[in-house]
Design an enzyme around this catalytic site. Structure first.
Site, PDB file in Angstrom:
ATOM      1  N   LEU A   1     -35.027 -18.281  13.782  1.00 42.10           N
ATOM      2  CA  LEU A   1     -35.448 -18.187  15.186  1.00 42.10           C
ATOM      3  C   LEU A   1     -34.298 -18.371  16.178  1.00 42.10           C
ATOM      4  O   LEU A   1     -34.531 -18.427  17.384  1.00 42.10           O
ATOM      5  CB  LEU A   1     -36.528 -19.242  15.466  1.00 42.10           C
ATOM      6  CG  LEU A   1     -37.846 -19.061  14.697  1.00 42.10           C
ATOM      7  CD1 LEU A   1     -38.778 -20.227  14.974  1.00 42.10           C
ATOM      8  CD2 LEU A   1     -38.519 -17.751  15.083  1.00 42.10           C
ATOM      9  N   ARG A   2     -33.075 -18.449  15.650  1.00 38.70           N
ATOM     10  CA  ARG A   2     -31.945 -18.624  16.571  1.00 38.70           C
ATOM     11  C   ARG A   2     -31.823 -17.443  17.528  1.00 38.70           C
ATOM     12  O   ARG A   2     -31.473 -17.613  18.701  1.00 38.70           O
ATOM     13  CB  ARG A   2     -30.641 -18.798  15.800  1.00 38.70           C
ATOM     14  CG  ARG A   2     -30.464 -20.163  15.175  1.00 38.70           C
ATOM     15  CD  ARG A   2     -29.002 -20.427  14.833  1.00 38.70           C
ATOM     16  NE  ARG A   2     -28.869 -21.704  14.135  1.00 38.70           N
ATOM     17  CZ  ARG A   2     -28.742 -21.849  12.834  1.00 38.70           C
ATOM     18  NH1 ARG A   2     -28.740 -20.772  12.061  1.00 38.70           N
ATOM     19  NH2 ARG A   2     -28.625 -23.038  12.289  1.00 38.70           N
ATOM     20  N   GLY A   3     -32.083 -16.243  17.028  1.00 40.79           N
ATOM     21  CA  GLY A   3     -31.993 -15.066  17.883  1.00 40.79           C
ATOM     22  C   GLY A   3     -32.941 -15.138  19.055  1.00 40.79           C
ATOM     23  O   GLY A   3     -32.582 -14.822  20.193  1.00 40.79           O
TER      24      GLY A   3
END
Length: 370
Positions: free
Chosen positions: A306-308
């Site tokens: 979920l970093r993006g």
């Protein structure tokens, strides 16, 4: 007596030199003005957005040698606002924010002792390739700790970079374990040094900026993913632009003082934009539907984790704040989406479409553009 006058005369001359010529030389040593840079639009934007919101997670730039990657980063120094720090504190501790304080300052605050502060320029620290782990993290004097019972800690580069910028040139040549340490500290905001049962923890919140030449090796994907934004820099092919770059550089090298004065207004204007954007960042809100669109975009591109999503949301808000607006529009997301996601895409050697074009194509389909 004659020799005395000669010495005295020389001393007066040096005093005059320190007040005039030295200042001129000091200006010459300044970095090339950020606003005088030609090209590298994405690199400049990524750096500015990270200065506005350091939680974006830093910038990794990869490109050909001689494209000015280091010049762009070092030119950022003059745009960084001053920060308030506790006097004689090696960690650039914040006088009021407990998350940005060293343990010593916290103890002084709890005791109610008076704390003296001053303002300094936001620090920018260069990490050399040959740096050891002790140089980066700091060292503990075990002998003094055992004899005196005190934690004698010699701060490293992470301490000096707290609340500032840590720049690693040729980061792809840095030992992997050091890259791990840098990324963990940048993400967590703390540096822990342990040796022989003695432990020291201090704040280490900084913007990590790396650059490198892909011909000399790529970063491991799991490390590359930890950088908030990624920029691919290519050599400028336009002859007119190349000539203009050479002329500006020559002018700066020959008449640095005049060159800096010429761009001072633009520098101050951009610096004020950054300061205002920092102040208004908390007021920026992203509509729920835009958040869903960003999540769908990351999902359709098969991006792991979920970093993006997180980085894109933060980058969009910083870009809106930079442009002195309160609400997000499609164009804002389109501007930052490639910078936030391109290094997170899985490489497929059989894929004929360019990674950036793949992002654009997916964006258009989700946002309803033909």
């Amino acid at each position: 007596m004659k020799s005395y006058h000669l010495i005295k005369k020389k001393k007066n001359y040096n005093h005059k030199f320190l007040n005039t010529t030295f200042c001129d030389k000091d200006k010459i040593r300044q970095a090339f003005p950020f606003t005088a840079l030609i090209g590298q639009t994405n690199m400049k934007l990524a750096l500015i957005l990270n200065v506005i919101d350091p939680r974006i997670g830093g910038v990794m730039s990869m490109g050909d040698r001689g494209t000015g990657k280091s010049t762009v980063v070092r030119s950022l120094v003059d745009l960084l606002p001053e920060i308030q720090v506790v006097n004689e504190d090696p960690f650039n501790s914040h006088p009021n924010n407990f998350d940005l304080m060293s343990q010593n300052v916290k103890e002084l605050k709890k005791k109610g002792d008076k704390i003296y502060t001053n303002f300094i320029k936001t620090p920018m620290v260069d990490l050399p390739l040959g740096a050891t782990e002790d140089r980066v993290c700091g060292t503990i004097d075990i002998e003094k700790a055992l004899l005196d019972g005190t934690k004698a800690f010699e701060p490293g580069l992470l301490a000096k970079a707290n609340r500032g910028i840590l720049y690693v040139d040729e980061v792809n040549l840095l030992d992997d374990h050091l890259v791990d340490i840098l990324l963990d500290s940048a993400a967590g905001g703390w540096n822990t040094v342990e040796r022989e049962g003695v432990s020291i923890v201090h704040p280490a919140r900084f913007i990590l900026i790396g650059s490198g030449n892909p011909e000399e090796g790529e970063l491991r994907p799991q490390l590359l993913d930890r950088f908030g934004m990624h920029v691919r820099i290519k050599t400028i092919k336009d002859p007119i632009s190349r000539v203009k770059i050479v002329e500006r550089r020559s002018q700066f090298d020959r008449f640095a003082s005049n060159f800096l004065i010429e761009y001072q207004y633009l520098q101050d204007f951009l610096k004020n934009r950054i300061i205002n954007a920092r102040g208004s960042l908390k007021e920026i809100k992203i509509d729920y539907q835009y958040k869903v669109n960003i999540a769908e975009l990351c999902s359709n591109l098969n991006i792991d984790g979920l970093r993006g999503d997180i980085v894109t949301n933060r980058a969009v808000k910083a870009f809106v704040a930079l442009n002195s607006r309160k609400s997000v529009i499609d164009k804002d997301i389109f501007t930052v989406i490639s910078l936030s996601l391109i290094h997170r895409l899985k490489k497929n050697p059989l894929e004929s479409i360019d990674s950036n074009q793949n992002i654009i194509k997916t964006f258009k389909s989700i946002f309803g553009y033909s």
